[in-house]
Design an enzyme around this catalytic site. Structure first.
Site, short mmCIF file in Angstrom:
data_model
loop_
_atom_site.label_atom_id
_atom_site.label_comp_id
_atom_site.label_asym_id
_atom_site.label_seq_id
_atom_site.Cartn_x
_atom_site.Cartn_y
_atom_site.Cartn_z
N LYS A 39 50.04 63.92 -19.96
CA LYS A 39 50.41 63.32 -21.25
C LYS A 39 51.20 64.38 -22.03
O LYS A 39 51.67 65.34 -21.47
CB LYS A 39 49.14 62.94 -22.03
CG LYS A 39 48.14 62.10 -21.26
CD LYS A 39 48.00 60.75 -21.88
CE LYS A 39 47.21 59.74 -21.07
NZ LYS A 39 46.93 60.00 -19.70
N GLY A 40 51.31 64.19 -23.34
CA GLY A 40 51.89 65.24 -24.16
C GLY A 40 53.35 65.00 -24.49
O GLY A 40 53.90 63.94 -24.24
N GLY A 52 57.24 62.38 -12.20
CA GLY A 52 57.46 62.42 -13.65
C GLY A 52 57.79 63.81 -14.13
O GLY A 52 58.76 64.03 -14.88
N THR A 90 51.60 65.93 -5.20
CA THR A 90 50.90 64.68 -5.46
C THR A 90 49.98 64.36 -4.30
O THR A 90 50.38 64.52 -3.13
CB THR A 90 51.84 63.48 -5.71
OG1 THR A 90 51.06 62.28 -5.70
CG2 THR A 90 52.93 63.36 -4.67
N ILE A 91 48.77 63.90 -4.61
CA ILE A 91 47.90 63.46 -3.51
C ILE A 91 48.45 62.17 -2.90
O ILE A 91 48.10 61.82 -1.79
CB ILE A 91 46.44 63.23 -3.97
CG1 ILE A 91 46.34 62.11 -5.00
CG2 ILE A 91 45.80 64.50 -4.46
CD1 ILE A 91 44.92 61.58 -5.19
N ASP A 92 49.31 61.45 -3.65
CA ASP A 92 49.78 60.14 -3.18
C ASP A 92 50.75 60.23 -2.01
O ASP A 92 50.97 59.24 -1.32
CB ASP A 92 50.45 59.38 -4.34
CG ASP A 92 49.54 59.24 -5.55
OD1 ASP A 92 48.30 59.28 -5.36
OD2 ASP A 92 50.06 59.08 -6.67
N GLY A 137 46.37 56.39 -4.80
CA GLY A 137 47.67 56.36 -4.14
C GLY A 137 48.75 55.74 -5.00
O GLY A 137 49.89 55.63 -4.58
N LEU A 182 37.11 61.81 -7.08
CA LEU A 182 36.59 62.65 -5.98
C LEU A 182 37.72 63.02 -5.04
O LEU A 182 37.70 64.06 -4.40
CB LEU A 182 35.51 61.89 -5.20
CG LEU A 182 34.20 61.62 -5.93
CD1 LEU A 182 33.30 60.73 -5.10
CD2 LEU A 182 33.50 62.94 -6.24
O1 F6P Z 1 49.14 60.31 -8.89
C1 F6P Z 1 47.90 60.83 -8.58
C2 F6P Z 1 46.79 59.91 -9.06
O2 F6P Z 1 45.56 60.47 -8.67
C3 F6P Z 1 46.92 58.47 -8.59
O3 F6P Z 1 46.54 58.30 -7.25
C4 F6P Z 1 46.05 57.77 -9.60
O4 F6P Z 1 46.44 56.43 -9.79
C5 F6P Z 1 46.31 58.55 -10.86
O5 F6P Z 1 46.79 59.83 -10.47
C6 F6P Z 1 45.11 58.72 -11.74
O6 F6P Z 1 45.51 59.38 -12.88
P1 F6P Z 1 44.50 59.83 -14.03
O7 F6P Z 1 43.83 61.09 -13.55
O8 F6P Z 1 45.37 60.05 -15.20
O9 F6P Z 1 43.50 58.72 -14.20
#
Ligand code: F6P
Length: 357
Positions: free
Chosen positions: A73-74, A115, A136-138, A181, A282
């Site tokens: 954010k921010g 982003g 990114t974990i995605d 994801g 997790l």
């Molecule tokens: O982009 C990484 C991620 O962990 C997504 O898989 C998930 O939808 C999102 O971030 C969750 O974001 P936050 O930690 O802001 O809830």
């Protein structure tokens, strides 16, 4: 020579390994590294940062999270939602630039997802010496074959499925596991296959719950009384709707809840006891796997090499077992999604996994 590093966006296993790589490689060159706290926010005057020396990074290779903190954010958030992009206001950029100039930062390494790298691209176009590191974990950035953090998230899904298997078998139940994801199904597909899921539902492949229910009943008739279902948080329900928690957080939409919805409908359709479980954060927490530690450390070392070459506006990238780089502008807004006819999807189907299509 002084360089800066910041982590931006959601955290991810391996961020500290990148810092370890950057600080180690920079020290070899006799450079000093400034770590900015809480993403780009740390650049705002008076500046929130610390000098990172090799002794400050001892042991962090194995640590989850990030010692620098991060935020999605921010003042610098560049992405609002799927496909929406916002520019960082000029007065914010000017304030941050004052900190860069005051500290004499000659290169700024941004470790972030789509982003944050979009923000990095804006700053680069405004003349900043930016080097990007994808995170990114995605695993959904098209300009790199893999991002660190993905493997760790997949391991957590596999561990979750291994645990759900025994309770599902004991109770002859259907267990639905919702995984992260965002709009891509990589975590669901890799985690689901490796964890022995019988059904995997992805954002990229429209599914019918009637077909899934028929598959579960068929398994039952064959004597397989438990079924493991993995559903990606960004999958759309058959009516085309995403399931979200709160669309009004001021940033990207918060996905979540599809596991419960799918479980309720499958219970109605199959008359089998069905339970839902959401892995949630997790998947982002905890120590990185060895693969992620090494990939992330290599990314950090490559980022310093790019800075040394003055190769600004580039992002570290992993291609064909090599760490290299690509222009950031080729990397952002290019999501890599699961292709429905790809070899991996066909392999999943070949071993009898139902994708609901
Ligand atoms: O982009 C990484 C991620 O962990 C997504 O898989 C998930 O939808 C999102 O971030 C969750 O974001 P936050 O930690 O802001 O809830």
């Amino acid at each position: 020579m002084r360089i800066g590093i910041l982590n931006s966006g959601g955290d991810c296993p391996g961020l500290n390994a990148v810092i370890h790589g950057v600080v180690g490689a920079a020290d070899q060159l006799g450079w000093e590294v400034i770590g900015f706290r809480d993403g780009f926010e740390g650049l705002l005057p008076p500046g929130d940062y610390s000098i990172l020396k090799p002794q400050d990074t001892i042991g962090i290779l194995k640590l989850g999270g990030t010692i620098l903190g991060t935020t999605n954010k921010g003042h610098f958030a560049a992405k609002l939602g799927l496909g929406e992009v916002a520019e960082v206001p000029p007065e914010i950029v000017a304030k941050a630039k004052r900190t860069m100039d005051r500290l004499g930062i000659r290169a700024l390494i941004i470790v972030g997802g789509d982003g944050s790298l979009t923000t990095g691209l804006q700053l680069f176009r405004e003349g900043w010496p930016i080097v990007g590191v994808p995170k990114t974990i995605d695993n959904d950035l098209s300009a790199t074959a893999m991002t660190f953090g993905f493997n760790s998230a997949v391991e957590t899904v596999v561990d979750g499925l291994d645990r759900l298997q025994t309770t599902a078998d004991s109770h002859k139940r259907v267990m639905v596991l919702e995984v992260m994801g965002r709009h891509s199904g990589w975590i669901a597909l890799w985690g689901g296959i490796a964890g022995g899921a019988n059904v995997i539902l992805l954002p990229e492949i429209p599914f019918s719950l009637e077909k899934v229910a028929a598959f579960i009943k068929h398994r039952d008739a064959q004597g397989h009384h438990s079924t493991l279902v993995v559903v990606a948080e960004g999958a759309s329900m058959p009516d085309g709707d995403l399931v979200t928690r709160d669309a009004n957080t001021g940033g990207e939409i918060r996905l979540g809840g599809i596991g419960e919805t799918v479980a309720n409908q499958l219970q109605l359709l199959t008359a089998k006891e069905t339970r839902a479980c959401t892995l949630g954060h997790l998947q982002r927490g905890g120590a990185p796997t060895s693969l992620d530690r090494i990939l992330a450390m290599r990314f950090g070392v490559m980022a310093v090499k790019l800075a040394a070459e003055g190769a600004f506006g580039r992002m570290v990238s992993y291609q064909a077992y090599h760490v290299d780089s690509v222009p950031i502008e080729e990397a952002v807004h290019q999501l890599r999604l699961v292709e429905p006819d790809s070899e991996l999807v066909l392999a999943a189907k070949a071993v009898g996994i139902c994708l609901g299509d």
